[in-house]
Design a protein around this motif. Structure first.
Motif, short mmCIF file in Angstrom:
data_model
loop_
_atom_site.label_atom_id
_atom_site.label_comp_id
_atom_site.label_asym_id
_atom_site.label_seq_id
_atom_site.Cartn_x
_atom_site.Cartn_y
_atom_site.Cartn_z
N GLY A 1 46.49 39.21 49.43
CA GLY A 1 47.39 38.24 48.69
C GLY A 1 47.26 36.87 49.06
O GLY A 1 47.06 36.04 48.12
N LEU A 2 47.02 36.57 50.28
CA LEU A 2 47.13 35.25 50.69
C LEU A 2 45.74 34.29 50.39
O LEU A 2 45.75 33.33 49.74
N VAL A 3 44.60 35.16 50.39
CA VAL A 3 43.38 34.55 49.80
C VAL A 3 43.68 34.48 48.27
O VAL A 3 43.21 33.54 47.79
N ALA A 4 44.13 35.13 47.69
CA ALA A 4 44.25 35.35 46.30
C ALA A 4 44.94 34.23 45.83
O ALA A 4 44.59 33.27 44.64
N VAL A 5 46.15 33.89 46.41
CA VAL A 5 46.97 32.78 46.04
C VAL A 5 46.43 31.49 46.33
O VAL A 5 46.69 30.50 45.68
N GLU A 6 45.74 31.44 47.44
CA GLU A 6 44.97 30.12 47.90
C GLU A 6 43.71 29.84 46.83
O GLU A 6 43.44 28.65 46.98
N ASN A 7 43.19 30.87 46.13
CA ASN A 7 42.15 30.55 45.44
C ASN A 7 41.93 30.68 43.94
O ASN A 7 41.34 30.60 43.34
N GLY A 8 43.34 31.16 43.48
CA GLY A 8 43.52 31.58 41.99
C GLY A 8 44.75 31.07 41.44
O GLY A 8 45.65 30.35 42.53
N HIS A 9 45.16 31.40 40.14
CA HIS A 9 46.42 30.88 39.78
C HIS A 9 47.32 32.11 39.27
O HIS A 9 46.48 32.86 38.74
N ASP A 10 48.53 32.11 39.04
CA ASP A 10 49.23 33.38 38.55
C ASP A 10 48.98 33.43 37.06
O ASP A 10 48.59 34.78 36.74
N SER A 11 48.38 32.36 36.45
CA SER A 11 48.27 32.77 34.97
C SER A 11 46.74 33.17 34.67
O SER A 11 46.21 33.47 33.65
N ASP A 12 45.93 33.22 35.69
CA ASP A 12 44.57 33.77 35.69
C ASP A 12 44.53 35.07 34.78
O ASP A 12 45.31 35.86 35.16
N ILE A 13 43.41 35.09 34.05
CA ILE A 13 43.17 36.40 33.23
C ILE A 13 42.14 37.42 33.96
O ILE A 13 41.37 36.76 34.23
N ILE A 14 42.70 38.52 34.07
CA ILE A 14 41.84 39.60 34.67
C ILE A 14 41.37 40.59 33.84
O ILE A 14 42.33 41.47 33.40
N HIS B 1 37.97 39.30 40.96
CA HIS B 1 38.59 38.11 40.16
C HIS B 1 38.13 36.83 41.15
O HIS B 1 37.60 35.93 40.76
N ILE B 2 38.69 36.96 42.31
CA ILE B 2 38.44 35.74 43.22
C ILE B 2 37.26 35.62 43.69
O ILE B 2 36.46 34.58 43.71
N GLY B 3 36.54 36.70 44.30
CA GLY B 3 35.40 36.75 45.13
C GLY B 3 34.06 36.98 44.19
O GLY B 3 32.95 36.79 44.64
N GLY B 4 34.25 37.41 43.05
CA GLY B 4 33.06 37.94 42.15
C GLY B 4 32.67 39.38 42.52
O GLY B 4 32.46 40.06 41.62
N THR B 5 32.73 39.61 43.99
CA THR B 5 32.31 41.05 44.13
C THR B 5 33.22 41.34 45.44
O THR B 5 33.88 40.53 46.05
N ILE B 6 33.44 42.58 45.75
CA ILE B 6 34.45 42.94 46.67
C ILE B 6 33.72 42.40 48.01
O ILE B 6 34.58 42.06 48.96
#
Length: 365
Positions: free
Chosen positions: A78-91, A140-145
């Motif tokens: 979760g930390l890495v996700a919020v630091e590199n993405g946004h709540d409104s990002d579409i997945i 979404h954030i990394g492109g790959t796991i």
């Protein structure tokens, strides 16, 4: 004869002071909080309680032992996700995102082609502990796991984690997915400082709106100290549960009382009852305990990237934070260092004078 007497007196003064209580305090090793006779006897294999603001460690049991974290891994995800993405990002879910997961793995059954937001993925990951939501965020954030996991490990090092190696974003069973109570406390400390993450980490309930593949669905936290159960703990502000066959029960809890926020991490508890009993006992103990700054241990401060790759000294014995008021005894100990320097200087001066006189006497002969 007089010279020998002066030398003897000088060495006696130095020895007496160093072996006195004040001098001994300067060379004594910081006490292990787990050795405190008043500390609770817990059944979990590893645990830590630390202050979320100062990093002061109130209690530890095997805090650097490498353990399997299970779903508390998702705090770092979760930390890495919020630091590199946004709540409104579409997945947009691509393929069977839950493929390969154990049949009993927690999930919300995201479907191929389903469209969700990062906000929805984070809420369901924290509240339902959904492993497919964790994978969706990673992709979404990394492109790959794999790339996302590299980001997780890099971030953990930057924060000062020294025992961890993460191999997936969910905490599903993997012998290479390991952490320690100490490292999880450091990660949680940072999580508590991020309002964007606390929105999910501290959430108690959430209704996921309808998507193109499902109707609205409601979720509530799995952490029993955060809701009306027999385990409810007043002041709990955030937490994450974990369980898998290799890890046993794991639990991260943050609680705030009387202006203090504490982090409690419990690893490998035998069942879902004792993990909460241990956590309650540890929090009660720490909230009632006074800070002993004379022999304190603290969580390490976040490190720069270069330092994170080379550090091997995670525990620091550091001066007490300026906000902590010292009592008279502690002030005396803080003055002990300069006093020793002064006494040593006086003794050296006496010795030089003594030997100087002896040398002059020899020359006169």
């Amino acid at each position: 004869m007089k010279s020998k007497l002066v030398v003897t007196m000088a060495f006696s003064m130095l020895f007496t002071y160093i072996t006195s209580s004040s001098g001994a305090a300067l060379i004594s090793k910081a006490a292990d909080p787990a050795s405190d006779p008043s500390a609770p006897q817990i059944t979990a294999e590893a645990a830590i309680v630390a202050d979320a603001d100062t990093g002061y460690i109130y209690y530890n049991k095997n805090m650097h032992q490498k353990m399997y974290p299970a779903s508390i891994t998702k705090i770092l995800t979760g930390l890495v996700a919020v630091e590199n993405g946004h709540d409104s990002d579409i997945i947009t879910i691509n393929g069977n995102i839950g493929e390969g997961m154990p049949s009993d793995a927690a999930r919300i059954y995201l479907e191929d082609g389903e469209v969700i937001t990062q906000e929805e993925a984070l809420y369901t990951m924290f509240l339902a502990s959904a492993n497919d939501s964790a994978n969706a965020l990673a992709l979404h954030i990394g492109g790959t796991i794999e790339k996302f996991v590299n980001m997780m490990n890099e971030r953990a090092k930057e924060l000062g984690a020294v025992d961890s190696h993460f191999s997936n974003p969910s905490g599903l069973p993997d012998k290479n997915n390991v952490t320690s109570a100490y490292d999880m406390a450091i990660i949680t400390k940072k999580a508590l400082q991020e309002p964007a993450l606390m929105k999910y980490f501290g959430a108690k309930s959430y209704t996921m709106p309808a998507t193109n593949k499902r109707e609205p669905i409601a979720f509530s936290t799995l952490h029993k100290m955060m809701k009306n159960t027999i385990y409810k703990y007043e002041g709990t502000i955030a937490g994450k549960t974990g369980w898998e066959t290799m890890s046993g029960h794991t639990l991260v809890t943050a609680a705030k009382r009387n202006g203090r926020t504490l982090i409690c991490v419990v690893l490998k508890s035998s069942n879902g009852n004792t993990v909460y009993k241990d956590t309650r006992a540890l929090l009660d103990y720490a909230f009632a305990k006074e800070i002993d700054t004379s022999s304190a241990q603290y969580l390490a401060s976040p490190l720069k990237k270069v330092q994170a790759e080379t550090t091997s000294n995670p525990i620091k014995n550091v001066p007490p934070p300026s906000s902590v008021k010292l009592n008279a005894g502690q002030k005396d100990k803080d003055m002990a260092g300069p006093a020793i320097v002064l006494i040593c200087s006086v003794c050296l001066f006496i010795l030089l004078i003594s030997f100087g006189r002896k040398t002059i006497a020899i020359r006169k002969r």
